[in-house]
Design an enzyme around this catalytic site. Sequence first.
Site, PDB file in Angstrom:
ATOM      1  N   SER A  34       0.830  -1.196   0.000  1.00 47.79           N
ATOM      2  CA  SER A  34       0.000   0.000   0.000  1.00 47.79           C
ATOM      3  C   SER A  34       0.870   1.254   0.000  1.00 47.79           C
ATOM      4  CB  SER A  34      -0.958  -0.038   1.188  1.00 47.79           C
ATOM      5  OG  SER A  34      -1.913   0.997   1.106  1.00 47.79           O
ATOM      6  N   ASP A  61      -3.069   6.214  -4.084  1.00 46.77           N
ATOM      7  CA  ASP A  61      -1.867   5.635  -3.484  1.00 46.77           C
ATOM      8  C   ASP A  61      -1.291   4.576  -4.426  1.00 46.77           C
ATOM      9  OD1 ASP A  61      -3.689   3.580  -3.088  1.00 46.77           O
ATOM     10  OD2 ASP A  61      -3.064   3.156  -1.040  1.00 46.77           O
ATOM     11  N   ASP A  81      -1.104   1.328  -4.820  1.00 40.55           N
ATOM     12  CA  ASP A  81      -1.909   0.222  -5.340  1.00 40.55           C
ATOM     13  C   ASP A  81      -3.333   0.662  -5.677  1.00 40.55           C
ATOM     14  OD1 ASP A  81      -2.446   0.453  -2.533  1.00 40.55           O
ATOM     15  OD2 ASP A  81      -3.334  -1.546  -2.550  1.00 40.55           O
ATOM     16  N   ASP A 115      -5.996   1.802  -4.141  1.00 39.47           N
ATOM     17  CA  ASP A 115      -7.234   1.521  -3.423  1.00 39.47           C
ATOM     18  C   ASP A 115      -7.669   2.733  -2.590  1.00 39.47           C
ATOM     19  OD1 ASP A 115      -5.250   1.269  -1.491  1.00 39.47           O
ATOM     20  OD2 ASP A 115      -5.994  -0.620  -0.673  1.00 39.47           O
TER      21      ASP A 115
END
Length: 577
Positions: free
Chosen positions: A146, A305, A307, A309
């Site tokens: 993340s 961000d 990734d 999500d």
Amino acid sequence: MSWEEHFNRWNQFDQLDIKLQEQLTDLYNDEEKLKEAFHQYLTFGTGGMRGIIGPGTNRMNIYTVRKAAKGLATYLEEQGSGFKYRGVVVAYDSRYMSLDFALETAKVLGKHDIPTYIFSSLRPTPVLSFAVRHLGTAAGVMITASHNPPEYNGYKVYNEAGGQLPPGQADDLIEKVNAVEDELSIPVLEQHELEDEDLLRWIDDRVDEAYLDELENVALNRDVVKEQADNLNIVFTSLHGTANELMQTGLKEAGFNQVHVVEEQAEPDPEFSTVASPNPEEHQAFELAIRKGFDVGADVLVATDPDADRLGVAALNGEGEYQVLTGNQLGALMLDYILTHQSEIPDNAVMIKTIVTSELGKAVANDYGIETMNVLTGFKFIGEKIEEFSQTGEREFVFGYEESYGYLVKDFSRDKDALQSTVLASEMAAYYKSQGKTLFDALGELYERHGYYLEDLHSIKLEGLDGAEQINSIMEDFRENPVDSVEDLSVEAVEDYKAGTRTYVVSGEEESIDLPASNVVKFILSEGCWCCLRPSGTEPKIKFYFGVKGKTREEAESRLQQLKGSVLKRIDTQIIS
């Protein structure tokens, strides 16, 4: 085993990966670093595992990844005849070793005759969530840490519904992973063997195309987008992550013509070299976007961000400066926009939020006669409810969000989805611009209608074994000696999610909380105020959440300062002592 025994086991393993052996050799004269790398196994918890890349049992490397994959293979084999043959889809982000860890997963799964589908290049987490259901696989794996610092990577497992594993399934998988005794001796197939036996299948853009088709359904007011297509200026940054190409395509297909990309952050970069932290929750991540915004006269700035999500949004405030909306603020605006623009709201509609998310969302939902459902912190609990509704039909999901910048508009993904959220946030900006307003103007109107809700989060980092003991001590102290009042605010109820009870202070009446056990304590105060304590699930931190309501902003700000000051003063005393 002691850390020395683990270290010797690795050091004497004659087939140890060459790069890891070189890194291990560099640590020979640093006992403290060796101890940290080997004193335990990297924890595989309810959210998977996340850690620093490097040699050691407490690090992310090909052997700890193989251990996780071995546990997943055993878990799938025990789900029933034929289940594992549906395979596992794997995606990965822009971090160091991400593709390597994806391939190591396939090498272990292939040894168990489990086919693996791997994307041919990096992809966002929500696309992985979508791909599980689209391809009909038994599970999914996302290689990501993340928004953690560059030295980290991680491993998240998704179930056949495309959501992160809920507690029962997670406990079962954790047991299987922990049962793997020797991570160094796990048998694997090589990549060429996997491809020869059709156990490794590369995914091209066909899943992307299906996802983008679904993304078009996020739109609620195509007319206003068409009207503002050339007038609304959007600045977008993927913060060196996975979203750039898909997001540009998605915004273009949604009808937005003026999208300006922050070029310095457009290319994937495992160092995230232009930001201190690739986290849209941190306002410093918007520095280049703000500069670009002033250059092009942007109405809205959006940042995902690594990734993709989580989504952060900034808009012009009353002083003509770009200000980042909080996750609570953006979520409430999205919910209000969705409910305002839906042609028909089902009678059984429900909005889902977490227990530490602002009560402004509930006030908005109440205004439209929509039920609010609270779940524990973690988007997997929202995904779990969506799947439950899809099976029973007793509720209709309309929106889900959490304070930490995670939102879900449509349930074709089962995890927080920054791509969906970007499309909706852009449409909202277009709608309010057509009325001569900004997103902050719209937020002000929400406050005028429902009251001024303000929130804050304070985290205290307490590392090592001593830190873990301090965190436990703080949690138990607040359980045994609850907050009783703060200035003119009285405590009306205490919710202990570990015990599963809600206790009303005046009457002493106790009732059950119908949620899984979790180490969380929440105090419900008068005047719509609250505070909540919970240890982080991924970092050595304890988090303090505060929420207040006031008739005016000044009243809300005063209450927030009083509540936060009172609780943190008590914490300072405990930590010092």
